[in-house]
Write a protein that holds these residues in place. Structure first.
Motif, PDB file in Angstrom:
ATOM      1  N   ALA A   1       0.887  -1.157   0.003  1.00 19.06           N
ATOM      2  CA  ALA A   1      -0.017   0.058   0.148  1.00 19.06           C
ATOM      3  C   ALA A   1       0.935   1.249   0.116  1.00 19.06           C
ATOM      4  O   ALA A   1       1.909   1.228   0.352  1.00 19.06           O
ATOM      5  CB  ALA A   1      -0.832  -0.217   0.961  1.00 19.06           C
TER       6      ALA A   1
ATOM      7  N   VAL B   1      -0.696   4.036   3.495  1.00 20.45           N
ATOM      8  CA  VAL B   1      -0.725   3.355   4.695  1.00 20.45           C
ATOM      9  C   VAL B   1       0.155   2.368   5.282  1.00 20.45           C
ATOM     10  O   VAL B   1       0.554   1.529   4.309  1.00 20.45           O
ATOM     11  CB  VAL B   1      -2.344   2.744   5.022  1.00 20.45           C
ATOM     12  CG1 VAL B   1      -3.301   4.061   4.937  1.00 20.45           C
ATOM     13  CG2 VAL B   1      -2.664   1.821   4.117  1.00 20.45           C
TER      14      VAL B   1
ATOM     15  N   ALA C   1      -2.184   0.875  10.957  1.00 18.12           N
ATOM     16  CA  ALA C   1      -3.483   0.342  11.189  1.00 18.12           C
ATOM     17  C   ALA C   1      -3.620  -0.283  12.242  1.00 18.12           C
ATOM     18  O   ALA C   1      -4.905  -0.324  12.764  1.00 18.12           O
ATOM     19  CB  ALA C   1      -3.846  -0.449   9.712  1.00 18.12           C
TER      20      ALA C   1
ATOM     21  N   TRP D   1      -9.656  -7.937  12.112  1.00 17.77           N
ATOM     22  CA  TRP D   1      -8.564  -7.475  11.799  1.00 17.77           C
ATOM     23  C   TRP D   1      -7.443  -8.120  12.605  1.00 17.77           C
ATOM     24  O   TRP D   1      -6.379  -8.469  12.184  1.00 17.77           O
ATOM     25  CB  TRP D   1      -8.410  -5.971  11.780  1.00 17.77           C
ATOM     26  CG  TRP D   1      -7.091  -5.065  11.541  1.00 17.77           C
ATOM     27  CD1 TRP D   1      -6.108  -5.160  12.680  1.00 17.77           C
ATOM     28  CD2 TRP D   1      -6.273  -5.249  10.528  1.00 17.77           C
ATOM     29  NE1 TRP D   1      -5.012  -4.448  11.986  1.00 17.77           N
ATOM     30  CE2 TRP D   1      -5.164  -4.565  10.727  1.00 17.77           C
ATOM     31  CE3 TRP D   1      -6.807  -5.136   8.974  1.00 17.77           C
ATOM     32  CZ2 TRP D   1      -4.470  -4.253   9.707  1.00 17.77           C
ATOM     33  CZ3 TRP D   1      -5.882  -4.762   7.946  1.00 17.77           C
ATOM     34  CH2 TRP D   1      -4.425  -4.173   8.500  1.00 17.77           C
TER      35      TRP D   1
ATOM     36  N   LYS E   1      -3.018  -8.901   6.392  1.00 16.66           N
ATOM     37  CA  LYS E   1      -3.585  -7.561   6.584  1.00 16.66           C
ATOM     38  C   LYS E   1      -2.983  -6.654   5.381  1.00 16.66           C
ATOM     39  O   LYS E   1      -3.900  -5.688   4.795  1.00 16.66           O
ATOM     40  CB  LYS E   1      -2.541  -7.104   8.062  1.00 16.66           C
ATOM     41  CG  LYS E   1      -3.318  -7.690   8.942  1.00 16.66           C
ATOM     42  CD  LYS E   1      -2.628  -7.282  10.355  1.00 16.66           C
ATOM     43  CE  LYS E   1      -3.438  -7.832  11.468  1.00 16.66           C
ATOM     44  NZ  LYS E   1      -2.499  -7.394  12.903  1.00 16.66           N
TER      45      LYS E   1
ATOM     46  N   LEU F   1      -5.199  -4.105   2.990  1.00 21.16           N
ATOM     47  CA  LEU F   1      -4.839  -2.790   2.929  1.00 21.16           C
ATOM     48  C   LEU F   1      -4.752  -2.340   1.548  1.00 21.16           C
ATOM     49  O   LEU F   1      -5.060  -1.397   1.025  1.00 21.16           O
ATOM     50  CB  LEU F   1      -3.458  -2.472   3.822  1.00 21.16           C
ATOM     51  CG  LEU F   1      -3.649  -2.248   5.386  1.00 21.16           C
ATOM     52  CD1 LEU F   1      -2.278  -2.031   5.925  1.00 21.16           C
ATOM     53  CD2 LEU F   1      -4.728  -1.244   5.676  1.00 21.16           C
TER      54      LEU F   1
ATOM     55  N   SER G   1      -8.104  -2.721  -0.576  1.00 17.19           N
ATOM     56  CA  SER G   1      -8.720  -1.361   0.295  1.00 17.19           C
ATOM     57  C   SER G   1      -8.102   0.190  -0.643  1.00 17.19           C
ATOM     58  O   SER G   1      -9.251   0.698  -1.152  1.00 17.19           O
ATOM     59  CB  SER G   1      -8.736  -1.118   1.564  1.00 17.19           C
ATOM     60  OG  SER G   1      -9.443  -2.313   2.298  1.00 17.19           O
ATOM     61  N   GLU G   2      -7.186   0.245  -0.464  1.00 12.06           N
ATOM     62  CA  GLU G   2      -6.435   1.388  -1.158  1.00 12.06           C
ATOM     63  C   GLU G   2      -6.878   1.313  -2.786  1.00 12.06           C
ATOM     64  O   GLU G   2      -7.273   2.589  -3.161  1.00 12.06           O
ATOM     65  CB  GLU G   2      -4.867   1.515  -1.086  1.00 12.06           C
ATOM     66  CG  GLU G   2      -4.240   2.736  -1.256  1.00 12.06           C
ATOM     67  CD  GLU G   2      -2.844   2.622  -0.956  1.00 12.06           C
ATOM     68  OE1 GLU G   2      -2.324   3.551  -0.113  1.00 12.06           O
ATOM     69  OE2 GLU G   2      -2.003   2.118  -1.497  1.00 12.06           O
TER      70      GLU G   2
ATOM     71  N   LYS H   1      -6.285   8.486   5.785  1.00  9.38           N
ATOM     72  CA  LYS H   1      -5.924   6.939   6.134  1.00  9.38           C
ATOM     73  C   LYS H   1      -7.114   6.050   6.602  1.00  9.38           C
ATOM     74  O   LYS H   1      -7.115   4.957   6.441  1.00  9.38           O
ATOM     75  CB  LYS H   1      -4.650   7.076   6.825  1.00  9.38           C
ATOM     76  CG  LYS H   1      -3.375   7.349   6.493  1.00  9.38           C
ATOM     77  CD  LYS H   1      -2.461   7.433   7.306  1.00  9.38           C
ATOM     78  CE  LYS H   1      -1.023   8.146   6.184  1.00  9.38           C
ATOM     79  NZ  LYS H   1       0.132   7.744   7.082  1.00  9.38           N
TER      80      LYS H   1
ATOM     81  N   VAL I   1      -8.935   4.061   4.574  1.00 13.03           N
ATOM     82  CA  VAL I   1      -8.555   2.749   4.063  1.00 13.03           C
ATOM     83  C   VAL I   1      -8.588   1.862   4.961  1.00 13.03           C
ATOM     84  O   VAL I   1      -8.938   0.706   4.646  1.00 13.03           O
ATOM     85  CB  VAL I   1      -7.110   3.211   3.633  1.00 13.03           C
ATOM     86  CG1 VAL I   1      -6.259   1.735   3.113  1.00 13.03           C
ATOM     87  CG2 VAL I   1      -6.965   4.346   2.400  1.00 13.03           C
ATOM     88  N   TYR I   2      -8.450   2.179   6.296  1.00 17.24           N
ATOM     89  CA  TYR I   2      -8.437   1.242   7.383  1.00 17.24           C
ATOM     90  C   TYR I   2      -9.649   0.554   7.483  1.00 17.24           C
ATOM     91  O   TYR I   2     -10.206  -0.563   7.709  1.00 17.24           O
ATOM     92  CB  TYR I   2      -8.106   1.926   8.706  1.00 17.24           C
ATOM     93  CG  TYR I   2      -6.592   2.430   8.618  1.00 17.24           C
ATOM     94  CD1 TYR I   2      -5.553   2.062   8.035  1.00 17.24           C
ATOM     95  CD2 TYR I   2      -6.519   3.722   9.460  1.00 17.24           C
ATOM     96  CE1 TYR I   2      -4.465   2.810   8.055  1.00 17.24           C
ATOM     97  CE2 TYR I   2      -5.280   4.382   9.635  1.00 17.24           C
ATOM     98  CZ  TYR I   2      -4.451   3.654   9.059  1.00 17.24           C
ATOM     99  OH  TYR I   2      -3.122   4.396   9.135  1.00 17.24           O
TER     100      TYR I   2
ATOM    101  N   SER J   1     -10.675  -1.466   4.636  1.00 19.62           N
ATOM    102  CA  SER J   1     -10.187  -3.161   5.017  1.00 19.62           C
ATOM    103  C   SER J   1     -11.039  -4.053   5.966  1.00 19.62           C
ATOM    104  O   SER J   1     -11.028  -5.000   5.825  1.00 19.62           O
ATOM    105  CB  SER J   1      -8.748  -2.795   5.724  1.00 19.62           C
ATOM    106  OG  SER J   1      -7.956  -2.159   4.719  1.00 19.62           O
TER     107      SER J   1
END
Length: 135
Positions: A2, A5, A10, A24, A32, A36, A39-40, A62, A65-66, A69
């Motif tokens: 990513a 991030v 995260a 998570w 993980k 990420l 998601s990004e 950010k 994005v978290y 995820s």
């Protein structure tokens, strides 16, 4: 990997800000990172008119994005099947009926974070990096 991030950031976010972060918390770092990355990629594609991965001054928050995820990790098989148009499942007399509609690709919390980032402050300026002009 990513661009905007890190796993460490995260982890801190989920430890301090999210009550139900178990999907998570139980993952290894490789998974993980996949979450990420995915998601990004999804968020920057979806919001390409607002944010740009090639320009660090145009990164989205950010936290979006978290949250995206975690949204991806919370989706179970029934949600994934629904994305393919499955409207029902049955096993040994137990049946699950679904609407047959796709679930939103973007996490509701990520959407809220992005909307807040783009809100007007009331003085003509914006919290985010962009403003809207309606003509």
């Amino acid at each position: 990997m990513a661009t905007t991030v890190t796993i460490g950031e995260a982890n801190t976010y989920f430890q301090q800000q999210v009550l139900y972060s178990q999907p998570w918390d139980v993952l290894d770092d490789e998974t993980k990172m996949k979450a990420l990355n995915n998601s990004e990629r999804v968020l920057y594609r979806y919001y390409r008119d607002l944010y740009n991965l090639s320009d660090s001054s145009k990164y989205m928050p950010k936290e979006a994005v978290y949250e995206q995820s975690l949204w991806l990790l919370r989706q179970d098989e029934s949600v994934q099947k629904q994305d393919f148009g499955v409207t029902g499942l049955g096993v040994s007399g137990i049946n699950i009926q679904m609407q047959g509609n796709r679930i939103s690709e973007i996490a509701p919390e990520a959407q809220a974070i992005i909307e807040e980032d783009q809100e007007e402050n009331g003085d003509g300026s914006y919290n985010g990096k962009f403003g809207w002009l309606v003509m």
